[in-house]
Design an enzyme around this catalytic site. Structure first.
Site, PDB file in Angstrom:
ATOM      1  N   SER A  46       0.821  -1.217   0.000  1.00 37.03           N
ATOM      2  CA  SER A  46       0.000   0.000   0.000  1.00 37.03           C
ATOM      3  C   SER A  46       0.854   1.266   0.000  1.00 37.03           C
ATOM      4  O   SER A  46       1.992   1.259   0.479  1.00 37.03           O
ATOM      5  CB  SER A  46      -0.900   0.030   1.235  1.00 37.03           C
ATOM      6  OG  SER A  46      -1.646  -1.148   1.341  1.00 37.03           O
TER       7      SER A  46
HETATM    8  N1  SAH Z   1      -0.472  -5.206   4.069  1.00 32.60           N
HETATM    9  C1  SAH Z   1       0.271  -5.511   2.859  1.00 32.60           C
HETATM   10  C2  SAH Z   1      -0.469  -5.157   1.598  1.00 32.60           C
HETATM   11  C3  SAH Z   1      -1.365  -6.212   1.290  1.00 32.60           C
HETATM   12  S1  SAH Z   1      -2.021  -6.361  -0.317  1.00 32.60           S
HETATM   13  C4  SAH Z   1       1.624  -4.891   2.850  1.00 32.60           C
HETATM   14  O1  SAH Z   1       1.992  -4.178   3.774  1.00 32.60           O
HETATM   15  O2  SAH Z   1       2.342  -5.166   1.902  1.00 32.60           O
HETATM   16  C5  SAH Z   1      -3.328  -7.434   0.133  1.00 32.60           C
HETATM   17  C6  SAH Z   1      -2.900  -8.832   0.497  1.00 32.60           C
HETATM   18  O3  SAH Z   1      -4.059  -9.510   0.957  1.00 32.60           O
HETATM   19  C7  SAH Z   1      -2.381  -9.643  -0.669  1.00 32.60           C
HETATM   20  O4  SAH Z   1      -1.101 -10.132  -0.358  1.00 32.60           O
HETATM   21  C8  SAH Z   1      -3.397 -10.760  -0.847  1.00 32.60           C
HETATM   22  O5  SAH Z   1      -2.816 -11.993  -1.257  1.00 32.60           O
HETATM   23  C9  SAH Z   1      -3.984 -10.851   0.549  1.00 32.60           C
HETATM   24  N2  SAH Z   1      -5.326 -11.439   0.654  1.00 32.60           N
HETATM   25  C10 SAH Z   1      -6.386 -11.349  -0.192  1.00 32.60           C
HETATM   26  N3  SAH Z   1      -7.449 -12.017   0.293  1.00 32.60           N
HETATM   27  C11 SAH Z   1      -7.065 -12.537   1.494  1.00 32.60           C
HETATM   28  C12 SAH Z   1      -7.717 -13.335   2.480  1.00 32.60           C
HETATM   29  N4  SAH Z   1      -8.971 -13.742   2.349  1.00 32.60           N
HETATM   30  N5  SAH Z   1      -7.000 -13.674   3.583  1.00 32.60           N
HETATM   31  C13 SAH Z   1      -5.718 -13.299   3.749  1.00 32.60           C
HETATM   32  N6  SAH Z   1      -5.052 -12.551   2.837  1.00 32.60           N
HETATM   33  C14 SAH Z   1      -5.703 -12.172   1.732  1.00 32.60           C
END
Ligand code: SAH
Length: 226
Positions: free
Chosen positions: A75
């Site tokens: 993000s």
């Molecule tokens: N917080 C992260 C950004 C995350 S992007 C950072 O600091 O980099 C969103 C993430 O959520 C992705 O890696 C994706 O694979 C994950 N995601 C999507 N659906 C999900 C779910 N149901 N449970 C856990 N993770 C999930």
């Protein structure tokens, strides 16, 4: 002689990142209204460039999300700071994060809270985040591979929950796993999403829609599973 040159080169690269990080905190965060000194200190400390692939390092402190592979993103710094500030995390807090991604938000939480639990649905990202975080010495963050929609009941209740993938509706399980007088910060929606700040008290749930955002959708592991 040679080793001296290498040392001074690497020092210069770290100095450059540190300067970029300081500028990020001043211009992207403080100037836009982030006030919590603990959040600002964490964002000043965590080496964001260590969480992105080397080809993206020079943009690590820029005002935007960046790709982290598997069609996912880290993000924008402001959004990380905004959500962390909104969660009102105390030093003794136990925090749950859904969507570990590269682990950057987890590291920020690890600086501020006592213990962080984070769930990532993509096994390769979970593994990579584990490596990065242990390399950087974040031993208070535990990562599990799985569907974060279900939360992580074993360690509940949490003093804050931060979700970084967007579901259509707020999962009830996550509200159930939140302690009283604590906050769940979550992007909600499909094309048009808002960050919802949810406060749970003993007798009510207060939801406040705040800023518009664009997160990756929250995926479900298996629709048939109950
Ligand atoms: N917080 C992260 C950004 C995350 S992007 C950072 O600091 O980099 C969103 C993430 O959520 C992705 O890696 C994706 O694979 C994950 N995601 C999507 N659906 C999900 C779910 N149901 N449970 C856990 N993770 C999930």
């Amino acid at each position: 002689m040679n080793s001296k040159i290498i040392t001074s080169d690497s020092t210069t690269a770290e100095d450059k990142f540190e300067l970029q990080r300081r500028q990020m905190v001043e211009y992207q965060l403080r100037d836009r209204g982030i006030k919590d000194e603990r959040v600002l200190a964490a964002m000043s400390k965590v080496p964001r460039h260590e969480f992105v692939d080397s080809s993206w390092r020079d943009l690590a402190y820029s005002d935007q999300p960046l790709p982290i592979g598997h069609n996912q993103t880290i993000s924008q710094p402001y959004i990380v700071a905004y959500m962390t500030e909104a969660a009102e995390i105390s030093p003794k807090a136990k925090v749950l994060e859904i969507g570990t991604g590269c682990g950057y938000q987890g590291a920020i939480l690890g600086e501020i809270a006592q213990k962080v639990y984070s769930i990532e649905i993509t096994p390769q990202l979970a593994e990579k985040a584990r490596l990065t975080l242990s390399k950087l010495g974040y031993y208070n963050i535990k990562i599990k591979t799985g569907d974060g929609y279900q939360g992580w009941a074993e360690h509940a209740p949490y003093n804050a929950i931060i979700v970084t993938a967007a579901p259509k509706h707020i999962p009830k399980t996550l509200i159930d796993q939140l302690a009283n007088n604590c906050k769940l910060i979550i992007p909600v929606g499909t094309w048009s999403q808002q960050i919802v700040v949810l406060t749970k008290t003993e007798d009510q749930i207060i939801e406040k829609s705040t800023i518009p955002v664009r997160f990756v959708p929250m995926r479900r592991k298996s629709k048939s599973r109950k």
